[in-house]
Design a protein around this motif. Structure first.
Motif, PDB file in Angstrom:
ATOM      1  N   LEU A  53       0.821  -1.217   0.000  1.00  0.00           N
ATOM      2  CA  LEU A  53       0.000   0.000   0.000  1.00  0.00           C
ATOM      3  C   LEU A  53       0.856   1.269   0.000  1.00  0.00           C
ATOM      4  O   LEU A  53       0.462   2.285  -0.571  1.00  0.00           O
ATOM      5  CB  LEU A  53      -0.969  -0.009   1.182  1.00  0.00           C
ATOM      6  N   LEU A  54       2.032   1.192   0.638  1.00  0.00           N
ATOM      7  CA  LEU A  54       2.957   2.328   0.538  1.00  0.00           C
ATOM      8  C   LEU A  54       3.417   2.510  -0.913  1.00  0.00           C
ATOM      9  O   LEU A  54       3.517   3.638  -1.408  1.00  0.00           O
ATOM     10  CB  LEU A  54       4.166   2.112   1.443  1.00  0.00           C
ATOM     11  N   ALA A  55       3.687   1.385  -1.587  1.00  0.00           N
ATOM     12  CA  ALA A  55       4.079   1.447  -2.998  1.00  0.00           C
ATOM     13  C   ALA A  55       2.952   2.023  -3.846  1.00  0.00           C
ATOM     14  O   ALA A  55       3.195   2.794  -4.783  1.00  0.00           O
ATOM     15  CB  ALA A  55       4.466   0.054  -3.495  1.00  0.00           C
ATOM     16  N   CYS A  56       1.714   1.664  -3.518  1.00  0.00           N
ATOM     17  CA  CYS A  56       0.552   2.205  -4.238  1.00  0.00           C
ATOM     18  C   CYS A  56       0.451   3.719  -4.061  1.00  0.00           C
ATOM     19  O   CYS A  56       0.175   4.454  -5.017  1.00  0.00           O
ATOM     20  CB  CYS A  56      -0.738   1.550  -3.736  1.00  0.00           C
ATOM     21  N   VAL A  57       0.675   4.185  -2.831  1.00  0.00           N
ATOM     22  CA  VAL A  57       0.613   5.624  -2.545  1.00  0.00           C
ATOM     23  C   VAL A  57       1.690   6.370  -3.326  1.00  0.00           C
ATOM     24  O   VAL A  57       1.439   7.419  -3.927  1.00  0.00           O
ATOM     25  CB  VAL A  57       0.762   5.888  -1.027  1.00  0.00           C
ATOM     26  N   VAL A  58       2.910   5.811  -3.336  1.00  0.00           N
ATOM     27  CA  VAL A  58       4.020   6.432  -4.073  1.00  0.00           C
ATOM     28  C   VAL A  58       3.704   6.494  -5.565  1.00  0.00           C
ATOM     29  O   VAL A  58       3.895   7.519  -6.219  1.00  0.00           O
ATOM     30  CB  VAL A  58       5.336   5.649  -3.830  1.00  0.00           C
ATOM     31  N   SER A  59       3.193   5.378  -6.110  1.00  0.00           N
ATOM     32  CA  SER A  59       2.884   5.343  -7.539  1.00  0.00           C
ATOM     33  C   SER A  59       1.733   6.280  -7.895  1.00  0.00           C
ATOM     34  O   SER A  59       1.731   6.887  -8.967  1.00  0.00           O
ATOM     35  CB  SER A  59       2.560   3.907  -7.979  1.00  0.00           C
ATOM     36  N   SER A  99      -7.333   0.387  -2.260  1.00  0.00           N
ATOM     37  CA  SER A  99      -6.502  -0.300  -1.263  1.00  0.00           C
ATOM     38  C   SER A  99      -7.051  -1.664  -0.866  1.00  0.00           C
ATOM     39  O   SER A  99      -6.290  -2.622  -0.713  1.00  0.00           O
ATOM     40  CB  SER A  99      -6.327   0.584  -0.032  1.00  0.00           C
ATOM     41  N   ASN A 100      -8.350  -1.790  -0.687  1.00  0.00           N
ATOM     42  CA  ASN A 100      -8.906  -3.070  -0.235  1.00  0.00           C
ATOM     43  C   ASN A 100      -8.846  -4.134  -1.331  1.00  0.00           C
ATOM     44  O   ASN A 100      -8.579  -5.302  -1.056  1.00  0.00           O
ATOM     45  CB  ASN A 100     -10.343  -2.864   0.254  1.00  0.00           C
TER      46      ASN A 100
END
Length: 554
Positions: free
Chosen positions: A264-270, A280-281
């Motif tokens: 999820l951190l990688a998702c936020v960065v991307s 996220s879910n």
């Protein structure tokens, strides 16, 4: 319901040929980057190199197919290396596979229960602390192969590991160290020559050719693992029993938590890089399915990889098709070129992971946090040192608990319970003269900030100052956005105290959440809605009117 729709289905609307070619190009480049990393992470995790590649192929494809991000690339990552190695050493390969599949179930449950949004509340000092700690552990684990030290078994404990390194440094193998240094230099300086082709791949090719053509006596993948198979594994269910499930519960939960946080951190960065918004879910559900499938085919835990995701974006990848192409290209490489991988020097793989550790270390962010408030610095250092010296699970547990306690203290220090103070320039407020007119008959207190268990004791102690011969006590709550059960218990104690001393309790400016809490418990009905006012002057005027009436009747 869009929460549980994979991003692939959304992005295919309006999909065109130009984007397809961009995704294919990005997928191929990411596959080239993932190839040496997957091999290196597989070996350093205590399993064979093929298992690292199987993970990147199976989990990488499923994460892109079902995930909630447009561009996230899944596969094995450095963060898992330490945990996986420990599980393999303690429970064996079969134990790792079962723990990976259990972690997948946990991730699916987290997604279904919509816990994805909670991960964003993980304090930044904790994520920086354990990421930097993992980087130090990864670096430490590569010293043996990088320098070709002759050590039978490397201890898992950090201090013991370095003690063994120093005791055996006289066994340094010059040829291995030279190959490791060459690989390291190529990875560092190759981007100045070409940024499209990853330096790690060039380092592997160059050092493998040097070792092979020069007939150097340097340990390779083949000398350690023998002939590598290019066939794809069949599904295999590990042995399952209640005892094993109980035994692996903690490692599985650790894998799930770390996988959720990192992905999820990688998702936020991307999202920040492409201006998108991930689900996220759905991402957690996809991560769970991917880990179950990875374990089923003998792979290791997988999650979103920030570095590979960034490479995907920089090379034009904008839909999950790029991630799926990356997995297919890796599969073709395994089926066609896998036997050649046995010639790769272990020192070169160690060099790749040393660079991974450097990139993970976030040393600039780490140093920057040292100038943060003391509570954040304490959380950062405790998490870092526990990650290095003990393990990641203990580090995260202590970090979260410590951060929570320090946050409560900070909030309780900020929140105030005091006599109402005049705020100059505020409209519709009591004037300084009116405040000074407060007598022993009317006492006004104001609560500022969240009213929770951290300030409840301060509230009770402050109200001990109330003169019991006062007749009206006004509690101003306009600056209280929320109240918890402990604070509400303090309000009820105050109400009983006022009843004992025949003090009429009045409230002003009560916000929605505290008011609803009092209403549901019957508190408002008990003391009467007439005791609640929109503003403090209304409450004061009410008290003065009743005082005047009682004097007149007397």
């Amino acid at each position: 319901m869009s929460t549980f729709i994979p991003k692939l289905f959304t992005t295919l609307k309006g999909y065109n040929k130009e984007q397809f070619f961009s995704d294919v190009t990005a997928g191929i480049i990411v596959a080239i980057i993932a190839l040496p990393l997957s091999i290196a992470l597989g070996i350093s995790s205590g399993v064979t190199p093929e298992r690292g590649l199987f993970t990147a192929i199976i989990a990488g494809f499923i994460i892109s197919l079902l995930g909630g991000s447009r561009v996230l690339i899944g596969g094995p990552t450095g963060a898992f290396m330490v945990i996986v190695y420990g599980i393999v050493m303690q429970y064996g390969l079969d134990g790792l596979i079962l723990a990976t599949m259990m972690a997948g179930v946990f991730l699916i449950l987290m997604g279904v229960l919509k816990l994805g949004n909670l991960i964003k509340f993980m304090p930044y000092p904790i994520t920086t602390g354990f990421t930097s700690g993992i980087a130090v552990v990864i670096f430490s684990s590569q010293i043996k192969d990088f320098f070709g030290l002759t050590i039978e078994t490397v201890p898992t404990e950090f201090v013991e590991k370095w003690r063994v390194y120093f005791e055996n440094f006289n066994t340094l193998h010059m040829e291995s160290a030279l190959i490791g240094i060459i690989a390291l230099l190529i990875i560092i300086f190759w981007p100045k020559v070409n940024k499209k082709i990853p330096g790690s791949l060039i380092a592997l090719i160059v050092t493998t050719l040097i070792v092979t053509l020069g007939h150097l006596d340097v340990p390779t993948i083949g000398s350690k693992f023998g002939v590598l198979s290019s066939s794809f594994p069949a599904p295999h269910f590990p042995e399952i029993s209640i005892e094993r499930l109980q035994l692996l519960l903690k490692p599985a939960f650790t894998i799930a938590m770390l996988g959720a946080i990192e992905s999820l951190l990688a998702c936020v960065v991307s999202d920040g890089m492409i201006g998108g918004k991930h689900r996220s879910n759905m991402e957690l559900v996809a991560q769970g399915i991917a880990n179950i499938a990875s374990g089923l085919f003998g792979g290791i835990p997988a999650t979103g990889a920030i570095a590979r995701t960034a490479a995907n974006i920089k090379n034009g990848g904008r839909t999950p098709v790029a991630g799926m192409v990356h997995a297919v290209v890796l599969l073709l490489i395994v089926l066609i070129f896998m036997p050649l991988a046995q010639m790769i020097p272990l020192a070169s793989l160690a060099a790749i992971l040393i660079i991974v550790a450097y990139n993970m270390s976030e040393w600039r962010e780490f140093l920057g946090l040292l100038s943060a408030p003391k509570s954040d610095v304490i959380v950062l250092l405790v998490t870092f040192f526990l990650t290095v010296a003990v393990d990641l699970v203990v580090a995260i547990q202590f970090g979260i608990i410590l951060a929570a306690f320090l946050f409560v203290k900070r909030m309780s220090d900020v929140a105030e319970v005091n006599h109402l103070m005049y705020e100059a320039g505020e409209e519709n407020d009591l004037t300084a003269e009116e405040l000074t007119e407060q007598t022993k008959n009317i006492t006004i207190y104001e609560i500022n900030g969240p009213f929770f268990f951290g300030i409840a004791d301060k509230f009770i102690n402050t109200l001990d100052e109330v003169q019991y011969d006062t007749q009206y006590l006004i509690i101003r709550m306009r600056n209280v956005p929320a109240m918890d059960a402990t604070a509400y218990h303090g309000i009820k104690r105050l109400e009983k105290l006022c009843k004992t001393y025949k003090i009429e309790l009045l409230f002003s400016g009560v916000n929605e959440q505290p008011y609803k809490m009092m209403q549901q418990d019957g508190f408002i009905e008990r003391i009467g809605e007439s005791s609640f006012f929109d503003s403090v002057h209304e409450a004061k005027a009410y008290a003065e009117k009743k005082l005047a009436a009682s004097k007149k009747s007397a």
